[in-house]
Design an enzyme around this catalytic site. Structure first.
Site, PDB file in Angstrom:
ATOM      1  N   ASP A 203       0.820  -1.207   0.000  1.00  0.00           N
ATOM      2  CA  ASP A 203       0.000   0.000   0.000  1.00  0.00           C
ATOM      3  C   ASP A 203       0.860   1.265   0.000  1.00  0.00           C
ATOM      4  O   ASP A 203       1.863   1.339   0.720  1.00  0.00           O
ATOM      5  CB  ASP A 203      -0.897  -0.019   1.253  1.00  0.00           C
ATOM      6  CG  ASP A 203      -1.786   1.195   1.355  1.00  0.00           C
ATOM      7  OD1 ASP A 203      -2.680   1.341   0.504  1.00  0.00           O
ATOM      8  OD2 ASP A 203      -1.584   1.999   2.288  1.00  0.00           O
ATOM      9  N   GLU A 266       1.329  -0.337  -4.975  1.00  0.00           N
ATOM     10  CA  GLU A 266       0.391   0.752  -5.279  1.00  0.00           C
ATOM     11  C   GLU A 266       1.209   2.017  -5.511  1.00  0.00           C
ATOM     12  O   GLU A 266       1.830   2.553  -4.586  1.00  0.00           O
ATOM     13  CB  GLU A 266      -0.597   0.986  -4.137  1.00  0.00           C
ATOM     14  CG  GLU A 266      -1.590   2.089  -4.469  1.00  0.00           C
ATOM     15  CD  GLU A 266      -2.337   2.637  -3.269  1.00  0.00           C
ATOM     16  OE1 GLU A 266      -3.434   3.186  -3.462  1.00  0.00           O
ATOM     17  OE2 GLU A 266      -1.830   2.543  -2.138  1.00  0.00           O
TER      18      GLU A 266
END
Length: 532
Positions: A203, A266
């Site tokens: 993330d 990401e």
């Protein structure tokens, strides 16, 4: 190379599950691991190769799991470690890999590491986070902004310093320059690898390191009042720092100790920066997530040019990937309409590279208008009305019974009013449904190496048409997509168009012979098996 020489994550298709919204196993209104387990047969039937679970770690849920308080546990709202172990076993038995969302950039402010860090300036863990004195005249140390609104600095009265948070104040950023932080986080990753996890989606990974001199970010000359306030500044000193790459190389070395594990990042960056995350001096991410189809206007010429530029910029040996939807962006059917969502599906599943499907997109789920009293996403409160992500996170629509078969309780978010007709049960046996289209495309991709690991060649097209060739050995497929709402004719002088329709997004032209040119109906995509 033969198809067998490619790794599973190169040949396969990833399916993202937002656990709170996929299936509720205990009827408390929130999706959980037993719920996911109960739907594995559906995922096997659909034909996906891996599931990626948004965070399931213990969390105060300030950002619904993206604020982690324990990296080696399971939050009780989702179940137990035994539930997780069973999910991995049962998924693997069906040939489905399991990927976890690893929140590397920040923890919860309730994580024991941060509680210790903020307990005293002399704490052994003080340097595990980013602490700074106030500016000489008082106030935050610099102008850095939170992606979720306001200053990225939060004052801590007890110790008399500010701490940095790229997102919510409840999500303090870790100091990845600290070797102890690096070791602790790599140990957490190793814990899950040892437990059978097949990889991680990392993330906010482009945020991982911040400028060591804490310089102010410059103004954004292209900022518009309709943009998120975060975009007032260019985050050149808070994201995409060069020191990120050695950290990712460490993570890659860990992953490479295990068989066929995958690291996905990401990263919202221009493509010329994105591709550097495959690795500069040594390997880093296997798949830096390519979000261009999420962000671009739905324009054929822009998108075909983007595909070609991306292919050209990929480093030698790098494997491409494509995404149409995720838990942070409006659903594809809401962005382009349900007719074009079928065309988008064919694009996603026939481009070279690994595709990711967002749960519910396979049945054409749309964004749901959330009334003010039902809003859950903190971004709606911190960044302003309209910036929240609840509309694309609503419960999966399984059937036409109350609450769409998701739960017998009160769903944590409202369901779409169209769930009585837009659901898995209604579409499963419908030969023309978008669910059938997904299943047919996934089966074709698996059966035909040309569509999974074959080469890609862009072909000339005009107006609202996109065309490209996928090829492996003697197998060749022409894909032509009509981004418009009118009939269009395609003819290409570079190849012999003789062949037959293998699949149309209308699901009604299979076997139709094609010679010299091709007529496409409005909002239609076709795959032609070439014989010439």
């Amino acid at each position: 190379m033969s198809a067998e020489q490619y790794l599973w994550w190169q040949r396969g298709v990833i399916y993202q599950i937002y656990p709170r919204s996929f299936m509720d196993g205990n009827d408390d209104g929130i999706g959980d691991l037993p719920g996911i387990l109960s739907r594995l047969d559906y995922l096997e039937w659909l034909g996906v190769d891996a599931i990626w679970l948004s965070p399931i770690f213990p969390s105060p849920m300030a950002d619904f799991g993206y604020d982690v308080s324990d990296y080696v546990g399971i939050d009780p709202v989702f179940g137990t470690m035994e539930d997780f172990d069973r999910l991995v076993r049962e998924a693997h038995a069906r040939g489905i890999r399991v990927l976890l969302d690893f929140v590397a950039n920040h923890t919860s402010d309730q994580h024991p590491w941060f509680l210790e860090s903020r307990s005293s300036r002399q704490s052994p863990k003080r340097d595990w986070y980013i602490w700074r004195d106030a500016a000489p005249g008082g106030g935050p140390p610099n102008n850095w902004l939170s992606a979720f609104g306001g200053s990225a600095w939060e004052w801590d009265a007890e110790t008399g310093q500010y701490y940095f948070h790229a997102f919510l104040k409840e999500q303090p950023d870790l100091n990845w320059r600290n070797p102890d932080v690096q070791r602790a986080m790599l140990d957490a990753m190793r814990f899950w690898f040892d437990r059978g996890v097949d990889g991680f989606r990392l993330d906010a990974i482009w945020h991982l390191i911040k400028d060591g001199q804490f310089r102010d970010n410059p103004p954004n000359p292209d900022y518009k009042p309709t943009d998120s306030p975060y975009h007032r500044l260019l985050p050149v000193f808070t994201t995409d720092r060069p020191e990120i790459h050695p950290v990712l190389a460490m993570m890659r070395r860990l992953a490479d100790e295990y068989d066929e594990r995958v690291l996905i990042g990401e990263i919202y960056l221009p493509v010329e920066r994105l591709v550097t995350y495959y690795g500069l001096s040594e390997p880093e991410l296997h798949l830096p997530y390519n979000f261009q189809l999420l962000l671009l206007p739905w324009d054929a010429r822009r998108i075909q040019a983007t595909i070609d530029v991306y292919e050209a910029l990929l480093p030698s040996g790098a494997w491409p990937n494509w995404v149409l939807g995720n838990h942070d962006r409006p659903r594809i059917a809401s962005r382009v309409g349900r007719a074009q969502a079928r065309v988008a599906t064919m694009l996603l599943l026939t481009l070279r590279g690994t595709p990711t499907i967002y749960y519910g997109d396979e049945i054409g789920m749309v964004n749901v208008e959330i009334p003010p009293e039902a809003i859950q996403d903190p971004v709606e409160r911190t960044a302003g009305r309209g910036f929240g992500r609840d509309p694309e996170r609503t419960p999966m629509q399984w059937d036409s019974v109350p609450n769409a078969g998701f739960t017998l309780g009160q769903p944590w978010l409202p369901l779409s009013p169209d769930y009585p007709t837009c659901n898995v049960e209604a579409q499963r046996d419908d030969p023309r449904s978008i669910l059938t289209l997904h299943r047919r495309l996934l089966a074709l991709r698996r059966a035909e190496p040309a569509l999974s690991i074959g080469s890609y060649r862009s072909l000339p097209a005009e107006g609202e048409l996109i065309a490209y060739l996928r090829e492996d050995g003697e197998r060749r497929f022409l894909i032509v997509l009509n981004f418009g709402h009118w009939v269009r004719r395609y003819a290409c002088g570079q190849i012999d168009l003789r062949g037959s329709v293998v699949l149309s997004t209308y699901l009604d032209r299979e076997g139709e012979m094609v010679d010299r040119d091709l007529l496409l109906r409005p909002d239609e995509g076709v795959i032609i098996g070439l014989t010439g």
